[in-house]
Design a protein around this motif. Structure first.
Motif, PDB file in Angstrom:
ATOM      1  N   LEU A 140       0.847  -1.186   0.000  1.00  0.00           N
ATOM      2  CA  LEU A 140       0.000   0.000   0.000  1.00  0.00           C
ATOM      3  C   LEU A 140       0.887   1.242   0.000  1.00  0.00           C
ATOM      4  O   LEU A 140       1.864   1.313   0.740  1.00  0.00           O
ATOM      5  CB  LEU A 140      -0.930   0.007   1.219  1.00  0.00           C
ATOM      6  CG  LEU A 140      -2.222  -0.822   1.085  1.00  0.00           C
ATOM      7  CD1 LEU A 140      -1.948  -2.277   0.770  1.00  0.00           C
ATOM      8  CD2 LEU A 140      -3.077  -0.684   2.348  1.00  0.00           C
ATOM      9  N   SER A 141       0.541   2.203  -0.834  1.00  0.00           N
ATOM     10  CA  SER A 141       1.428   3.357  -0.985  1.00  0.00           C
ATOM     11  C   SER A 141       0.697   4.680  -1.177  1.00  0.00           C
ATOM     12  O   SER A 141       1.339   5.721  -1.279  1.00  0.00           O
ATOM     13  CB  SER A 141       2.374   3.138  -2.182  1.00  0.00           C
ATOM     14  OG  SER A 141       1.629   2.986  -3.386  1.00  0.00           O
ATOM     15  N   PHE A 165       9.656  -0.788   1.761  1.00  0.00           N
ATOM     16  CA  PHE A 165      10.737   0.199   1.837  1.00  0.00           C
ATOM     17  C   PHE A 165      11.903  -0.148   0.906  1.00  0.00           C
ATOM     18  O   PHE A 165      12.925   0.543   0.922  1.00  0.00           O
ATOM     19  CB  PHE A 165      11.236   0.301   3.286  1.00  0.00           C
ATOM     20  CG  PHE A 165      10.241   0.932   4.217  1.00  0.00           C
ATOM     21  CD1 PHE A 165      10.244   2.299   4.453  1.00  0.00           C
ATOM     22  CD2 PHE A 165       9.281   0.155   4.859  1.00  0.00           C
ATOM     23  CE1 PHE A 165       9.332   2.886   5.314  1.00  0.00           C
ATOM     24  CE2 PHE A 165       8.364   0.725   5.726  1.00  0.00           C
ATOM     25  CZ  PHE A 165       8.384   2.095   5.955  1.00  0.00           C
ATOM     26  N   TRP A 166      11.753  -1.185   0.110  1.00  0.00           N
ATOM     27  CA  TRP A 166      12.821  -1.621  -0.807  1.00  0.00           C
ATOM     28  C   TRP A 166      12.928  -0.645  -1.965  1.00  0.00           C
ATOM     29  O   TRP A 166      11.943  -0.354  -2.653  1.00  0.00           O
ATOM     30  CB  TRP A 166      12.491  -3.025  -1.306  1.00  0.00           C
ATOM     31  CG  TRP A 166      13.554  -3.666  -2.139  1.00  0.00           C
ATOM     32  CD1 TRP A 166      14.896  -3.531  -2.018  1.00  0.00           C
ATOM     33  CD2 TRP A 166      13.348  -4.586  -3.232  1.00  0.00           C
ATOM     34  NE1 TRP A 166      15.560  -4.302  -2.949  1.00  0.00           N
ATOM     35  CE2 TRP A 166      14.620  -4.962  -3.708  1.00  0.00           C
ATOM     36  CE3 TRP A 166      12.215  -5.126  -3.826  1.00  0.00           C
ATOM     37  CZ2 TRP A 166      14.788  -5.846  -4.770  1.00  0.00           C
ATOM     38  CZ3 TRP A 166      12.386  -6.011  -4.881  1.00  0.00           C
ATOM     39  CH2 TRP A 166      13.661  -6.366  -5.349  1.00  0.00           C
ATOM     40  N   LYS A 199      10.197   6.953   4.754  1.00  0.00           N
ATOM     41  CA  LYS A 199       9.785   7.069   6.156  1.00  0.00           C
ATOM     42  C   LYS A 199       8.639   8.054   6.340  1.00  0.00           C
ATOM     43  O   LYS A 199       7.643   7.751   7.018  1.00  0.00           O
ATOM     44  CB  LYS A 199      10.983   7.492   7.008  1.00  0.00           C
ATOM     45  CG  LYS A 199      10.657   7.666   8.483  1.00  0.00           C
ATOM     46  CD  LYS A 199      11.895   8.046   9.272  1.00  0.00           C
ATOM     47  CE  LYS A 199      11.571   8.220  10.750  1.00  0.00           C
ATOM     48  NZ  LYS A 199      12.790   8.553  11.542  1.00  0.00           N
ATOM     49  N   GLU A 200       8.740   9.236   5.740  1.00  0.00           N
ATOM     50  CA  GLU A 200       7.720  10.256   5.960  1.00  0.00           C
ATOM     51  C   GLU A 200       6.397   9.893   5.295  1.00  0.00           C
ATOM     52  O   GLU A 200       5.325  10.158   5.843  1.00  0.00           O
ATOM     53  CB  GLU A 200       8.223  11.619   5.485  1.00  0.00           C
ATOM     54  CG  GLU A 200       9.388  12.150   6.312  1.00  0.00           C
ATOM     55  CD  GLU A 200       9.141  12.039   7.816  1.00  0.00           C
ATOM     56  OE1 GLU A 200       8.051  12.428   8.279  1.00  0.00           O
ATOM     57  OE2 GLU A 200      10.050  11.563   8.532  1.00  0.00           O
ATOM     58  N   LYS A 201       6.467   9.273   4.143  1.00  0.00           N
ATOM     59  CA  LYS A 201       5.232   8.832   3.493  1.00  0.00           C
ATOM     60  C   LYS A 201       4.561   7.740   4.321  1.00  0.00           C
ATOM     61  O   LYS A 201       3.337   7.754   4.510  1.00  0.00           O
ATOM     62  CB  LYS A 201       5.526   8.323   2.080  1.00  0.00           C
ATOM     63  CG  LYS A 201       4.271   8.043   1.252  1.00  0.00           C
ATOM     64  CD  LYS A 201       4.634   7.750  -0.192  1.00  0.00           C
ATOM     65  CE  LYS A 201       3.393   7.644  -1.055  1.00  0.00           C
ATOM     66  NZ  LYS A 201       3.740   7.381  -2.474  1.00  0.00           N
ATOM     67  N   ALA A 202       5.367   6.802   4.812  1.00  0.00           N
ATOM     68  CA  ALA A 202       4.812   5.739   5.649  1.00  0.00           C
ATOM     69  C   ALA A 202       4.206   6.313   6.924  1.00  0.00           C
ATOM     70  O   ALA A 202       3.144   5.863   7.375  1.00  0.00           O
ATOM     71  CB  ALA A 202       5.901   4.725   5.991  1.00  0.00           C
ATOM     72  N   ARG A 203       4.855   7.315   7.502  1.00  0.00           N
ATOM     73  CA  ARG A 203       4.336   7.935   8.719  1.00  0.00           C
ATOM     74  C   ARG A 203       2.948   8.540   8.457  1.00  0.00           C
ATOM     75  O   ARG A 203       2.011   8.354   9.236  1.00  0.00           O
ATOM     76  CB  ARG A 203       5.290   9.018   9.211  1.00  0.00           C
ATOM     77  CG  ARG A 203       4.887   9.598  10.577  1.00  0.00           C
ATOM     78  CD  ARG A 203       5.586  10.916  10.841  1.00  0.00           C
ATOM     79  NE  ARG A 203       7.032  10.816  10.742  1.00  0.00           N
ATOM     80  CZ  ARG A 203       7.827  10.437  11.733  1.00  0.00           C
ATOM     81  NH1 ARG A 203       7.308  10.094  12.896  1.00  0.00           N
ATOM     82  NH2 ARG A 203       9.135  10.405  11.569  1.00  0.00           N
ATOM     83  N   ILE A 206       6.020   3.790  13.369  1.00  0.00           N
ATOM     84  CA  ILE A 206       5.611   4.002  11.974  1.00  0.00           C
ATOM     85  C   ILE A 206       5.209   2.653  11.371  1.00  0.00           C
ATOM     86  O   ILE A 206       4.313   2.570  10.541  1.00  0.00           O
ATOM     87  CB  ILE A 206       6.748   4.668  11.176  1.00  0.00           C
ATOM     88  CG1 ILE A 206       7.002   6.078  11.733  1.00  0.00           C
ATOM     89  CG2 ILE A 206       6.424   4.722   9.687  1.00  0.00           C
ATOM     90  CD1 ILE A 206       8.218   6.756  11.152  1.00  0.00           C
ATOM     91  N   ILE A 207       5.880   1.600  11.829  1.00  0.00           N
ATOM     92  CA  ILE A 207       5.478   0.230  11.522  1.00  0.00           C
ATOM     93  C   ILE A 207       5.406  -0.546  12.832  1.00  0.00           C
ATOM     94  O   ILE A 207       6.016  -0.151  13.827  1.00  0.00           O
ATOM     95  CB  ILE A 207       6.444  -0.460  10.536  1.00  0.00           C
ATOM     96  CG1 ILE A 207       7.882  -0.464  11.079  1.00  0.00           C
ATOM     97  CG2 ILE A 207       6.372   0.181   9.148  1.00  0.00           C
ATOM     98  CD1 ILE A 207       8.865  -1.283  10.251  1.00  0.00           C
ATOM     99  N   ASP A 208       4.651  -1.634  12.822  1.00  0.00           N
ATOM    100  CA  ASP A 208       4.482  -2.459  14.019  1.00  0.00           C
ATOM    101  C   ASP A 208       5.306  -3.741  13.966  1.00  0.00           C
ATOM    102  O   ASP A 208       5.607  -4.327  15.005  1.00  0.00           O
ATOM    103  CB  ASP A 208       3.004  -2.832  14.178  1.00  0.00           C
ATOM    104  CG  ASP A 208       2.102  -1.611  14.233  1.00  0.00           C
ATOM    105  OD1 ASP A 208       2.280  -0.796  15.156  1.00  0.00           O
ATOM    106  OD2 ASP A 208       1.246  -1.448  13.341  1.00  0.00           O
ATOM    107  N   ILE A 209       5.635  -4.175  12.753  1.00  0.00           N
ATOM    108  CA  ILE A 209       6.332  -5.442  12.530  1.00  0.00           C
ATOM    109  C   ILE A 209       7.306  -5.232  11.384  1.00  0.00           C
ATOM    110  O   ILE A 209       7.008  -4.512  10.425  1.00  0.00           O
ATOM    111  CB  ILE A 209       5.336  -6.564  12.159  1.00  0.00           C
ATOM    112  CG1 ILE A 209       4.278  -6.741  13.253  1.00  0.00           C
ATOM    113  CG2 ILE A 209       6.058  -7.888  11.885  1.00  0.00           C
ATOM    114  CD1 ILE A 209       3.107  -7.627  12.831  1.00  0.00           C
TER     115      ILE A 209
END
Length: 206
Positions: free
Chosen positions: A15-16, A36-37, A46-50, A82-85
């Protein structure tokens, strides 16, 4: 009923976009994946994922997918929630997992590319909290699911799953979770209708 009458958990990966998160919030999978690859067309930073995580329903766990990333980068994303796993998809070995575990107490999934029985044996020996058994790094093709009957640990099933083959896969084996990415896309982007249909198929399996 399926073999042990258990409904697998569901991970919608890659998802992006904000609209991907909106669609996920409607169909409520157990997990979503941020890739993140660098080489992935679905890559987020990082900022987009946040920003995306902030829009995600708190009942859904966010998994970060990495390929030979610096341990500190992963630990930072985990410790900032920002991620859980973390999901490791490269050549990460036992020493890598051990180092990551010294920097965070969050769960780690290790992915294994399954070609034959020896790959199953190697996967079962991993010290990761969870396993993901796949046909490759987002290659969109499946593998011989019969090999998985020798697995003696719970695992995420990935690799080529889509709307047309998920029922057959779950008739053959009962994984802890199923992981889909390209199988819920149209023209290379997530399709909200396919996301919902995939979730419905898995949760309605009898």
């Amino acid at each position: 009923m399926k073999k042990d009458d258990r409904i697998p958990k569901i991970k919608l990966c890659g998802l992006s976009r904000p609209e991907d998160i909106e669609a996920a919030n409607k169909c409520m999978p157990d997990y979503i994946g941020f890739v993140f690859w660098e080489k992935s067309k679905r890559k987020v930073d990082k900022e987009k994922a946040r920003a995306l995580k902030q829009k995600l329903d708190p009942g859904i766990k966010a998994v970060g997918v990495f390929v030979d990333e610096c341990v500190d980068v992963i630990a930072d994303l985990l410790n900032e929630a920002i991620i859980d796993i973390a999901q490791l998809h490269g050549s990460e070995d036992e020493s890598y997992i051990a180092e990551l575990k010294t920097k965070t107490d969050k769960p780690v999934i290790q992915a294994f590319q399954i070609k034959d029985r020896s790959d199953i044996i190697a996967a079962m020996g991993s010290s990761a909290d969870m396993l993901l058994l796949d046909s490759g790094q987002g290659c969109g093709s499946s593998f011989d699911w019969e090999l998985l009957k020798e697995a003696d640990r719970e695992f995420f099933l990935a690799g080529g799953l889509n709307l047309s083959n998920i029922e057959g896969a779950l008739d053959a084996i009962t994984p802890f979770a199923v992981d889909v990415s390209s199988g819920i896309e149209t023209d290379g982007v997530k399709d909200s209708q396919k996301m919902q249909e995939f979730v419905n198929i898995v949760r309605n399996m009898k």
